[in-house]
Design a protein around this motif. Sequence first.
Motif, mmCIF file in Angstrom:
data_model
loop_
_atom_site.group_PDB
_atom_site.id
_atom_site.type_symbol
_atom_site.label_atom_id
_atom_site.label_comp_id
_atom_site.label_asym_id
_atom_site.label_seq_id
_atom_site.Cartn_x
_atom_site.Cartn_y
_atom_site.Cartn_z
ATOM 1 N N GLN A 157 0.858 -1.178 0.000
ATOM 2 C CA GLN A 157 0.000 0.000 0.000
ATOM 3 C C GLN A 157 0.896 1.230 0.000
ATOM 4 O O GLN A 157 1.907 1.273 0.708
ATOM 5 N N LEU A 158 0.530 2.232 -0.767
ATOM 6 C CA LEU A 158 1.267 3.492 -0.793
ATOM 7 C C LEU A 158 0.524 4.493 0.084
ATOM 8 O O LEU A 158 -0.272 5.300 -0.387
ATOM 9 N N GLY A 159 0.757 4.379 1.382
ATOM 10 C CA GLY A 159 0.065 5.196 2.371
ATOM 11 C C GLY A 159 -0.757 4.324 3.295
ATOM 12 O O GLY A 159 -1.235 3.245 2.912
ATOM 13 N N ASN A 160 -0.933 4.774 4.520
ATOM 14 C CA ASN A 160 -1.706 4.010 5.494
ATOM 15 C C ASN A 160 -3.175 3.916 5.086
ATOM 16 O O ASN A 160 -3.797 4.929 4.725
ATOM 17 N N PHE A 161 -3.692 2.699 5.144
ATOM 18 C CA PHE A 161 -5.109 2.415 4.900
ATOM 19 C C PHE A 161 -5.544 2.728 3.473
ATOM 20 O O PHE A 161 -6.737 2.877 3.198
ATOM 21 N N THR A 162 -4.580 2.845 2.545
ATOM 22 C CA THR A 162 -4.930 3.002 1.137
ATOM 23 C C THR A 162 -5.221 1.628 0.537
ATOM 24 O O THR A 162 -5.028 0.594 1.177
ATOM 25 N N THR A 163 -5.677 1.600 -0.692
ATOM 26 C CA THR A 163 -6.070 0.344 -1.329
ATOM 27 C C THR A 163 -4.880 -0.603 -1.464
ATOM 28 O O THR A 163 -3.803 -0.215 -1.940
ATOM 29 N N ALA A 164 -5.076 -1.837 -1.067
ATOM 30 C CA ALA A 164 -4.026 -2.847 -1.143
ATOM 31 C C ALA A 164 -3.876 -3.349 -2.580
ATOM 32 O O ALA A 164 -4.863 -3.545 -3.284
ATOM 33 N N THR A 165 -2.626 -3.555 -2.997
ATOM 34 C CA THR A 165 -2.328 -4.068 -4.330
ATOM 35 C C THR A 165 -1.391 -5.268 -4.195
ATOM 36 O O THR A 165 -0.335 -5.162 -3.564
ATOM 37 N N ASP A 166 -1.769 -6.382 -4.782
ATOM 38 C CA ASP A 166 -0.921 -7.564 -4.723
ATOM 39 C C ASP A 166 0.345 -7.362 -5.549
ATOM 40 O O ASP A 166 0.308 -6.760 -6.634
ATOM 41 N N SER A 315 -17.515 2.258 6.427
ATOM 42 C CA SER A 315 -16.951 1.122 5.688
ATOM 43 C C SER A 315 -15.501 0.903 6.108
ATOM 44 O O SER A 315 -14.737 1.856 6.277
ATOM 45 N N THR A 316 -15.129 -0.357 6.285
ATOM 46 C CA THR A 316 -13.759 -0.734 6.647
ATOM 47 C C THR A 316 -13.375 -1.949 5.819
ATOM 48 O O THR A 316 -13.955 -3.029 5.991
ATOM 49 N N ILE A 317 -12.433 -1.784 4.911
ATOM 50 C CA ILE A 317 -11.984 -2.885 4.059
ATOM 51 C C ILE A 317 -10.930 -3.705 4.805
ATOM 52 O O ILE A 317 -9.895 -3.170 5.214
ATOM 53 N N GLY A 318 -11.189 -4.989 4.966
ATOM 54 C CA GLY A 318 -10.358 -5.822 5.828
ATOM 55 C C GLY A 318 -8.886 -5.819 5.480
ATOM 56 O O GLY A 318 -8.019 -5.690 6.352
ATOM 57 N N LYS A 319 -8.569 -5.958 4.208
ATOM 58 C CA LYS A 319 -7.176 -6.089 3.773
ATOM 59 C C LYS A 319 -6.432 -4.758 3.827
ATOM 60 O O LYS A 319 -5.199 -4.730 3.906
ATOM 61 N N ASP A 320 -7.178 -3.642 3.810
ATOM 62 C CA ASP A 320 -6.547 -2.322 3.758
ATOM 63 C C ASP A 320 -6.106 -1.812 5.117
ATOM 64 O O ASP A 320 -5.274 -0.898 5.192
ATOM 65 N N VAL A 321 -6.677 -2.349 6.188
ATOM 66 C CA VAL A 321 -6.347 -1.859 7.531
ATOM 67 C C VAL A 321 -5.426 -2.850 8.235
ATOM 68 O O VAL A 321 -5.088 -3.910 7.704
#
Length: 486
Positions: A157-166, A315-321
Amino acid sequence: MALIDLSNYNSLLKQSAYSRSDADNDADGNVYFDKANGKIEFIPYEELQKIDFGSGEVDNPLTKQDGIKFEAIYAFENQERASDEILRQYDRWTSGTFKFGGAYNFINGRIPSIANDTAIIRGSGWNEIDASGVVQKKYFGNKGLSNIYSASQPYYQLGNFTTATDFSKAGQIDEAVLVYDYNGGTPIDNTLNPEIVSVRTYSNNYDRKSTDLDLGIAELGGYSTGFALNESHHLTTNTTDMPFADVYTNQTGVWEDMKLEELDTAQNVDEFNESAGDFTWVLHNTNGANLDQCVAYLDAIATVTDDINAHTDNSTIGKDVDTWYSYDASGKIVTKSGADSKGVYIENIPTADQQRVLFTADDGTTKSYAFSVSVKANVGATAKADDNAWYHSFFAGDYNTSSAITVQDKTGTSVKGLAKDANDSNEIVFSFDYTGDTVGGDANSDKNCVFLCEGDGGATQAKTLYTITKNTVVSFSCSPSVENNS
């Protein structure tokens, strides 16, 4: 197959006369310098299985999984330009900045041809610089330094709690990430953001590292760094007893209706050794799952791209946090919010598990349970089947006198009732406040007790002496036989 680097590039790389996209001719090597378009292609085994290095066809040694180090690309270009006078007629594709820092450049507007040509590069970050010397893109190199299982999929992730990228491949990390794009004069710049890398495979212990907090890096750029990202097999969460489908996808058993909710008004809980605590996050455990089963749920929600927050609006995305618990030095579970600095409470933790968990409250303090003992008295199938059979427990000291004292559970309820209310294992179960009980003697001390179970038509009578000790579970049998005398 192997990673192609300085030790083997001269025997494992061959310049191709044709592009992968040539309509009339097949590529005949695994590196193609596209002179017309100023690009470079890395053609792996997955696209071109066989190459003839001069002694007959062999398997193409370049693979997407293993890849090629930038140092090998740079050295190969040097090698080819030394013998290929046609290649010399064109500006170079690469330059070196600092080999040991994993820093190289694509120069003169030369760039990898397609995304796969970028993803296959290992061991470096780099800049892409146009013919005027302006940096168009910056790629930050990531290298794993610890254990990651080959089937696990790390992400960034580029930044805290931003969208996760594999990352583009599973297993150990060795891949660069785009952190700056000039974008035609409207830059997309993540160089001052922290990069977070994570690995979360259900049934393993998770790990998360960041460039700012763990590495002390203030600015990302065209160089490479290492992360000691590590995973190991989880001590309790497993796919045999806790299949992901049962825990999360199609919740069944103890996980049915389990959910994590962010509350608008924090829940005040007053059942701890310490003062009461406020908790904004609550794991609803309506079916009385044990602590390990609750942990499995928290593990499951940390791997998904779904909204794992039961709040009606938020909303809280599991993988992003971040994850929702940690371990302390003694191995206890310590709850923590993965989304903010608030507290997390798990409802209905069984007495037998209460000494294994600490709850972090909204104010950051941790809360612990008083020592409660789960007392389990097996009254047997005969007593359970006798609708009139009863049970009653007394402290032993004054039993058999007019001053007999009934044992109370941790809520102050007398331990007595009908045997037919036993659970499916024929057990009467109650929680006893070992730390605080003074009804039967001094607080925080063992208590000798008597348990009676007597029938009225179906079962006879039984009496058992037992001692409540400072153990999470105390079990005994008080099982009357079948009544044959009335």
